[in-house]
Each structure stands twice: as structure tokens, then as C-alpha cells.
Design a protein around this motif. Structure first.
Motif: not given
Length: 138
Positions: A29-32, A104-107, A122-128
Motif C-alpha cells: 500500500l502506497f501513501h503520500g 495499491i496507490e490511494w488505499p 509512506s512517501l514524504k517529500v523532503l525537497n525537490d
């Protein structure tokens, strides 16, 4: 487990680490947030599993099927679902229990349909260029 990707070139090795960490578990499952890199990471996972064709987001199709070197891979994007019933109607649960990889994106759009065991990413943007990737076995 927490990983940090500071460039796209690191994703192939991160994909291998994720698959190794998952063991026999094939539901991911992919969250972000939008643009966090969920599909980009899934592309690297598919390549690690032997997919040679194009891997794209199934935003409108809801599910894409790829052939890996030893198994089928199903890639879901539930972002556009209005209700869980749409996922039920398309037979999503049959895919989840097929024994094949399911990315699965947007579970969060289908909370009552999720299998009991999965890998949560879970993916979190740190910078570009950088992402923090948190991985949990459930």
C-alpha cells in the motif's frame, strides 16, 4: 524501516531492499501526497521484478497488469473512486487474494477492503529531489 532517496538513481536499490524486506508479502500500500513519487517507486519495483514494458499510473483504468519475470503484477490507483463499491464492482478483492503482487496507490479510498497483512509504504517529500520512505509490515 525508514529509507531516504536523494535521487532517482537510488530507486533501483531501494526497490530491491523493499522486496527483500517484504519477504513473501505481495500486497503493498502506497501513501503520500500527489506528486510524492508513489508511481515512480512502483516503476522501480516493477523493474526489479522483471517488467520490461512501460509502467504507467492506472489513474483512469484503475488497474494495470504487468508481466514480471516470474509473476503477474497488478498496479492500482484508487484516487478517482467515488466509493468502495466501485472497487468491489471491478473485482479488486480477487486481485488482492490472487497470490500476485499488488501495488495499491490511494488505499485510503478502500479502507474496508484491504487485506489483513500488507506492506505499508509512506512517501514524504523532503525537497525537490529527496523523499523519506517509511516502510511497515502489517
Amino acid at each position: 524501516m525508514i529509507l531516504t532517496a536523494t535521487s532517482l538513481q537510488e530507486l533501483p536499490s531501494i526497490a530491491i531492499q523493499l522486496l527483500s524486506h517484504a519477504g513473501d508479502q505481495k500486497i503493498f500500500l502506497f501513501h503520500g501526497d500527489m506528486g510524492a513519487g508513489k508511481t515512480t517507486l512502483i516503476k522501480s519495483l516493477c523493474e526489479a521484478l522483471g517488467v520490461t514494458g512501460s509502467v504507467t499510473s492506472p489513474t483512469f483504468a484503475i488497474v494495470n497488469e504487468y508481466k514480471g519475470s516470474s509473476a503477474k503484477i497488478y498496479h492500482f490507483d484508487f484516487y478517482r473512486l467515488k466509493s468502495q463499491t466501485e472497487a468491489l464492482d471491478m473485482g479488486a478483492e480477487e486481485y488482492f487474494y490472487s497470490g500476485n503482487y499488488c501495488f495499491i496507490e490511494w488505499p485510503e479510498k478502500i479502507p474496508d477492503m484491504l487485506p489483513a497483512h500488507y506492506i505499508s509504504i509512506s512517501l514524504k517529500v523532503l525537497n525537490d529531489d529527496s523523499r523519506e520512505i517509511s516502510v511497515e509490515k502489517i
